[in-house]
Write an enzyme that holds these catalytic residues in place. Structure first.
Site, PDB file in Angstrom:
ATOM      1  N   SER A 133      -3.232   3.318  41.299  1.00  0.00           N
ATOM      2  CA  SER A 133      -4.701   3.324  41.307  1.00  0.00           C
ATOM      3  C   SER A 133      -5.184   4.756  41.398  1.00  0.00           C
ATOM      4  CB  SER A 133      -5.203   2.552  42.532  1.00  0.00           C
ATOM      5  OG  SER A 133      -6.605   2.710  42.675  1.00  0.00           O
ATOM      6  N   TYR A 146      -6.311   1.222  51.826  1.00  0.00           N
ATOM      7  CA  TYR A 146      -5.916   0.999  50.436  1.00  0.00           C
ATOM      8  C   TYR A 146      -5.438   2.307  49.792  1.00  0.00           C
ATOM      9  CZ  TYR A 146      -6.322  -0.410  45.510  1.00  0.00           C
ATOM     10  OH  TYR A 146      -6.068  -0.681  44.186  1.00  0.00           O
TER      11      TYR A 146
HETATM   12  C1  8X3 Z   1      -9.079   0.259  42.315  1.00  0.00           C
HETATM   13  C2  8X3 Z   1      -9.806   1.539  42.264  1.00  0.00           C
HETATM   14  O1  8X3 Z   1     -11.893   2.712  43.136  1.00  0.00           O
HETATM   15  O2  8X3 Z   1     -11.516   0.493  43.981  1.00  0.00           O
HETATM   16  O3  8X3 Z   1      -7.704   0.400  42.416  1.00  0.00           O
HETATM   17  O4  8X3 Z   1     -10.144   2.297  44.717  1.00  0.00           O
HETATM   18  S1  8X3 Z   1     -10.868   1.766  43.591  1.00  0.00           S
END
Ligand code: 8X3
Length: 248
Positions: A133, A146
């Site tokens: 990502s 995340y």
């Molecule tokens: C998704 C991109 O911008 O939501 O993997 O982190 S973000």
């Protein structure tokens, strides 16, 4: 040994995973669609003449079942299963939620890669493609759990490429930015549709799963000596994580 090239896609029940399974089937692969939700992968496998294998990448026994179903030879592994489970600031974040994100995004990739590496090696011409990502490139407020996990996915990918250098296995990472899928933002915001929709507010054309799948199929169909190390893919409207053109 089958003459058909084979691919495994984890997290194939929806979004980028399902689209990638379709794109790889379109490129001539026999695709093993792996995910927890068997009803979804069974209908997908039927649609693309592939194989469905129920698999939870956070469960070692389930991953072993996937490896058994794949058998001795595999050409492409797309480690796509993953996700964001919160948008909390570090000060308030729940450690168990962070653990769950690390488990699926990093350890899931580790487990599946370890289990399928012998079959990938045996093909004599393999690719491991990890779905990272742009969150693995930068920090943003509320993204700590995340972004930490996706930085982990990136580093795992880089390490594996170093360790397998000299073997017939290519290692790639694709790092998507803003992709509008049915579930990503909804899962992140615990099912709150208004918060999920707000992520894409005013963005005329975020990426869709098929855009990322198209790039994944492209990476998988380069000549064997060509390793795409990493590919960052964003919508035109997103110049950076915090720089999104919105029309209000
Ligand atoms: C998704 C991109 O911008 O939501 O993997 O982190 S973000």
């Amino acid at each position: 040994m089958s003459v058909l090239r084979t691919a495994v896609v984890t997290g194939a029940s929806s979004g980028i995973g399902a689209a990638s399974a379709r794109a790889l089937a379109g490129a001539g692969f026999h695709v093993v669609c792996a995910a927890r939700r068997s009803d979804r992968i069974e209908s997908l496998a039927q649609e693309i003449a592939g194989t469905a294998v129920a698999c939870d990448v956070t469960d070692p026994a389930s991953v072993a079942t996937l490896a058994e179903a794949v058998g001795d030879t595999l050409h492409v592994l797309v480690n796509n299963a993953g996700g964001a489970f919160d948008a909390d600031p570090v000060e308030l974040a729940d450690a168990e939620t962070w653990r769950a994100m690390y488990d699926v995004n990093v350890l899931g990739t580790l487990r599946v890669t370890q289990a399928l590496l012998p079959a990938l090696r045996a093909s004599g011409d393999a690719l491991i493609l990890n779905v990272g990502s742009t969150a693995g490139r930068v920090a943003y407020e509320g993204g700590g759990g995340y972004t930490a996990a996706k930085h982990g996915t990136k580093v795992l990918t880089e390490t594996l490429r170093l360790e397998l250098c000299g073997e017939p296995v290519r290692i790639s990472e694709i790092a998507p930015g803003m992709v509008r899928t049915d579930e990503f933002a909804l899962v992140r915001f615990g099912g709150d549709a208004a918060k999920a929709d707000a992520v894409y507010d005013g963005v005329a054309e975020p990426l869709v799963a098929e855009d990322v799948a198209d790039a994944i199929a492209w990476i998988a169909t380069r000549p064997s000596h060509v390793n795409i190390d990493e590919l960052v893919i964003r919508p035109r409207a997103q110049a950076a994580q915090h720089k999104v053109h919105r029309v209000t």
